[in-house]
Motif scaffolding. Structure first.
Motif, PDB file in Angstrom:
ATOM      1  N   MET A  97       0.929  -1.303   0.019  1.00  0.00           N
ATOM      2  CA  MET A  97      -0.140  -0.002  -0.038  1.00  0.00           C
ATOM      3  C   MET A  97       0.763   1.356   0.146  1.00  0.00           C
ATOM      4  O   MET A  97       1.882   1.462   0.703  1.00  0.00           O
ATOM      5  N   PRO A  98       0.563   2.131  -0.985  1.00  0.00           N
ATOM      6  CA  PRO A  98       1.286   3.356  -0.975  1.00  0.00           C
ATOM      7  C   PRO A  98       1.294   4.445   0.405  1.00  0.00           C
ATOM      8  O   PRO A  98       0.337   4.329   0.837  1.00  0.00           O
ATOM      9  N   ASP A  99       2.348   5.045   0.625  1.00  0.00           N
ATOM     10  CA  ASP A  99       2.201   5.916   1.818  1.00  0.00           C
ATOM     11  C   ASP A  99       1.235   7.141   1.870  1.00  0.00           C
ATOM     12  O   ASP A  99       1.351   7.732   0.320  1.00  0.00           O
ATOM     13  N   GLU A 100       0.354   7.323   2.352  1.00  0.00           N
ATOM     14  CA  GLU A 100      -0.657   8.378   2.212  1.00  0.00           C
ATOM     15  C   GLU A 100      -0.530   9.641   2.774  1.00  0.00           C
ATOM     16  O   GLU A 100      -1.423  10.349   2.982  1.00  0.00           O
ATOM     17  N   GLY A 101       0.803   9.533   3.479  1.00  0.00           N
ATOM     18  CA  GLY A 101       1.017  10.677   4.232  1.00  0.00           C
ATOM     19  C   GLY A 101       0.623  10.780   5.583  1.00  0.00           C
ATOM     20  O   GLY A 101       0.425   9.609   6.172  1.00  0.00           O
ATOM     21  N   GLU A 102       0.913  11.730   6.519  1.00  0.00           N
ATOM     22  CA  GLU A 102       0.704  11.877   7.817  1.00  0.00           C
ATOM     23  C   GLU A 102      -0.416  12.352   8.232  1.00  0.00           C
ATOM     24  O   GLU A 102      -0.769  13.542   7.901  1.00  0.00           O
ATOM     25  N   TYR A 103      -1.398  11.836   9.330  1.00  0.00           N
ATOM     26  CA  TYR A 103      -2.492  12.453   9.576  1.00  0.00           C
ATOM     27  C   TYR A 103      -2.624  12.626  11.167  1.00  0.00           C
ATOM     28  O   TYR A 103      -1.934  11.543  11.881  1.00  0.00           O
ATOM     29  N   CYS A 104      -3.281  13.660  11.727  1.00  0.00           N
ATOM     30  CA  CYS A 104      -3.426  13.605  13.156  1.00  0.00           C
ATOM     31  C   CYS A 104      -4.385  12.352  13.489  1.00  0.00           C
ATOM     32  O   CYS A 104      -5.341  12.321  12.925  1.00  0.00           O
ATOM     33  N   THR A 105      -4.094  11.858  14.491  1.00  0.00           N
ATOM     34  CA  THR A 105      -4.675  10.706  15.028  1.00  0.00           C
ATOM     35  C   THR A 105      -5.903  11.009  15.833  1.00  0.00           C
ATOM     36  O   THR A 105      -6.745  10.339  16.061  1.00  0.00           O
ATOM     37  N   VAL A 106      -6.064  12.346  16.148  1.00  0.00           N
ATOM     38  CA  VAL A 106      -7.096  12.997  17.002  1.00  0.00           C
ATOM     39  C   VAL A 106      -8.277  13.441  15.863  1.00  0.00           C
ATOM     40  O   VAL A 106      -9.432  12.985  15.804  1.00  0.00           O
ATOM     41  N   CYS A 107      -7.958  14.290  15.005  1.00  0.00           N
ATOM     42  CA  CYS A 107      -8.659  14.864  14.029  1.00  0.00           C
ATOM     43  C   CYS A 107      -8.793  14.620  12.385  1.00  0.00           C
ATOM     44  O   CYS A 107      -9.577  14.913  11.828  1.00  0.00           O
ATOM     45  N   GLY A 108      -7.715  13.703  12.240  1.00  0.00           N
ATOM     46  CA  GLY A 108      -7.571  13.340  10.735  1.00  0.00           C
ATOM     47  C   GLY A 108      -6.826  14.245   9.954  1.00  0.00           C
ATOM     48  O   GLY A 108      -6.750  14.044   8.769  1.00  0.00           O
ATOM     49  N   GLY A 109      -6.600  15.618  10.335  1.00  0.00           N
ATOM     50  CA  GLY A 109      -5.923  16.467   9.655  1.00  0.00           C
ATOM     51  C   GLY A 109      -4.629  16.569   9.777  1.00  0.00           C
ATOM     52  O   GLY A 109      -4.028  15.697  10.031  1.00  0.00           O
ATOM     53  N   THR A 110      -4.000  17.710   9.083  1.00  0.00           N
ATOM     54  CA  THR A 110      -2.507  17.746   9.241  1.00  0.00           C
ATOM     55  C   THR A 110      -2.112  17.661  10.749  1.00  0.00           C
ATOM     56  O   THR A 110      -2.633  18.498  11.707  1.00  0.00           O
ATOM     57  N   PRO A 111      -1.070  17.038  11.153  1.00  0.00           N
ATOM     58  CA  PRO A 111      -0.534  16.924  12.505  1.00  0.00           C
ATOM     59  C   PRO A 111      -0.069  18.132  12.853  1.00  0.00           C
ATOM     60  O   PRO A 111       0.631  19.027  12.019  1.00  0.00           O
ATOM     61  N   PRO A 112      -0.314  18.755  14.077  1.00  0.00           N
ATOM     62  CA  PRO A 112       0.215  19.880  14.507  1.00  0.00           C
ATOM     63  C   PRO A 112       1.820  20.378  14.280  1.00  0.00           C
ATOM     64  O   PRO A 112       2.169  21.393  13.849  1.00  0.00           O
ATOM     65  N   ASP A 113       2.509  19.294  14.579  1.00  0.00           N
ATOM     66  CA  ASP A 113       4.035  19.554  14.461  1.00  0.00           C
ATOM     67  C   ASP A 113       4.601  19.454  12.872  1.00  0.00           C
ATOM     68  O   ASP A 113       5.650  19.753  12.659  1.00  0.00           O
ATOM     69  N   LYS A 114       3.342  19.341  12.031  1.00  0.00           N
ATOM     70  CA  LYS A 114       3.640  19.427  10.462  1.00  0.00           C
ATOM     71  C   LYS A 114       3.225  20.749   9.815  1.00  0.00           C
ATOM     72  O   LYS A 114       3.463  21.111   8.639  1.00  0.00           O
ATOM     73  N   ILE A 115       2.550  21.559  10.617  1.00  0.00           N
ATOM     74  CA  ILE A 115       2.157  22.634  10.122  1.00  0.00           C
ATOM     75  C   ILE A 115       3.297  23.655  10.343  1.00  0.00           C
ATOM     76  O   ILE A 115       3.893  24.078  11.307  1.00  0.00           O
TER      77      ILE A 115
END
Length: 88
Positions: free
Chosen positions: A1-19
């Motif tokens: 399965m291809p890497d689909e990126g990183e997502y926040c485990t709480v909200c599903g959005g961009t992880p706070p440390d990646k913004i």
């Protein structure tokens, strides 16, 4: 399965440390630009000296991660070029 990126485990959005939002002045208003420092570094690697081409590259890359209102494109270009010139 291809890497689909990183997502926040709480909200599903961009992880706070990646913004990576940097605030710059665009047309007299403080504006957040995501990944601006990285974008500037990438454009610097191109070793372009022509201001028009630098502006084109900055606008292209910034618009991939940020909304740029059509009526404000020239103001964004000027602000991005100014920030580029200040970068180390």
């Amino acid at each position: 399965m291809p890497d689909e990126g990183e997502y926040c485990t709480v909200c599903g959005g961009t992880p706070p440390d990646k913004i990576l939002i940097k605030r710059i002045m665009v047309d007299g208003k403080e504006t957040g630009i995501d990944k601006l420092e990285w974008i500037i570094e990438e454009v610097q690697k191109l070793t372009i000296t022509d201001s028009i081409k630098i502006g084109d590259e900055l606008m292209l890359r910034v618009s991939q991660f940020n909304y740029i209102p059509t009526k404000k494109k020239e103001a964004y270009r000027e602000a991005l070029l100014a920030e580029y010139r200040r970068a180390p």
